[in-house]
Design a protein around this motif. Structure first.
Motif, PDB file in Angstrom:
ATOM      1  N   THR A  29       0.830  -1.209   0.000  1.00 42.50           N
ATOM      2  CA  THR A  29       0.000   0.000   0.000  1.00 42.50           C
ATOM      3  C   THR A  29       0.863   1.257   0.000  1.00 42.50           C
ATOM      4  N   LEU A  30       1.918   1.273   0.794  1.00 44.86           N
ATOM      5  CA  LEU A  30       2.823   2.431   0.822  1.00 44.86           C
ATOM      6  C   LEU A  30       3.516   2.631  -0.523  1.00 44.86           C
ATOM      7  N   ALA A  32       2.366   1.720  -3.461  1.00 49.45           N
ATOM      8  CA  ALA A  32       1.352   2.181  -4.419  1.00 49.45           C
ATOM      9  C   ALA A  32       1.018   3.659  -4.192  1.00 49.45           C
ATOM     10  N   ALA A  33       0.896   4.073  -2.931  1.00 50.11           N
ATOM     11  CA  ALA A  33       0.587   5.478  -2.636  1.00 50.11           C
ATOM     12  C   ALA A  33       1.725   6.385  -3.080  1.00 50.11           C
ATOM     13  N   THR A  34       2.962   5.970  -2.849  1.00 49.68           N
ATOM     14  CA  THR A  34       4.122   6.760  -3.278  1.00 49.68           C
ATOM     15  C   THR A  34       4.193   6.850  -4.799  1.00 49.68           C
ATOM     16  N   THR A  36       1.698   6.666  -6.892  1.00 50.80           N
ATOM     17  CA  THR A  36       0.606   7.532  -7.343  1.00 50.80           C
ATOM     18  C   THR A  36       0.964   9.002  -7.142  1.00 50.80           C
ATOM     19  N   LYS A  37       1.513   9.330  -5.998  1.00 55.01           N
ATOM     20  CA  LYS A  37       1.892  10.717  -5.708  1.00 55.01           C
ATOM     21  C   LYS A  37       3.002  11.170  -6.650  1.00 55.01           C
ATOM     22  N   THR A  38       3.975  10.338  -6.899  1.00 54.40           N
ATOM     23  CA  THR A  38       5.074  10.671  -7.807  1.00 54.40           C
ATOM     24  C   THR A  38       4.562  10.894  -9.220  1.00 54.40           C
ATOM     25  N   THR A  40       1.611  11.829 -10.125  1.00 52.00           N
ATOM     26  CA  THR A  40       0.833  13.069 -10.145  1.00 52.00           C
ATOM     27  C   THR A  40       1.756  14.276 -10.263  1.00 52.00           C
TER      28      THR A  40
END
Length: 154
Positions: A29-30, A32-34, A36-38, A40
């Motif tokens: 999860t971490l 995937a979140a990183t 996604t943020k990158t 963006t």
């Protein structure tokens, strides 16, 4: 063998598999979140670079238009304020506008001519390319001069 002998009594489980699975899920999860943020941020950076490029090209087109449009130069020479009116330049790109302004700076002797039969007129262009949709603009200031073998402005 009887059926009762085949069934083994359950052992006391420690729950280690559950803990390991939860840790793996948290790590995934971490990641995937990183990611996604990158992505963006990278998308925003690419959009900003594209906006800058489009406004820069529009301003360059306005500079070329200003240099090759004699009416802007003559208007700058004729006005008492030495500043011509702002002229819009048509661009083919959607949402991009460009303007150019010509200012007469000074007059002098042409380079390589000491007799004074030719004059040099120095102008400065201020060109702006803008995209209101992206709130982006580029301003270019460029000087140029014209040599004239006709009379002076005085």
């Amino acid at each position: 063998m009887s059926r009762a002998n085949l069934i083994k009594p359950p052992r006391a489980q420690q729950g280690m598999v559950l803990v390991v699975c939860l840790l793996v899920i948290v790590v995934i999860t971490l990641i995937a979140a990183t990611a996604t943020k990158t992505s963006t941020f990278e998308e925003k950076m690419a959009a900003n670079a594209q906006s800058y490029n489009r406004t820069f090209q529009a301003a360059e087109s306005a500079v070329e238009h200003g240099i090759h449009t004699d009416s802007l130069m003559f208007e700058a020479l004729d006005t008492s304020s030495r500043l011509s009116s702002i002229e819009s330049v048509t661009t083919n790109a959607d949402g991009v506008t460009s303007t150019v302004q010509t200012e007469f700076k000074t007059e002098g002797i042409a380079p390589g001519n000491s007799l004074g039969s030719a004059s040099t007129f120095l102008f400065e262009l201020k060109a702006i390319g803008a995209m209101d949709e992206m709130n982006a603009s580029t301003q270019i200031r460029q000087g140029y001069y014209r040599v004239s073998f006709v009379g002076t402005t005085e």
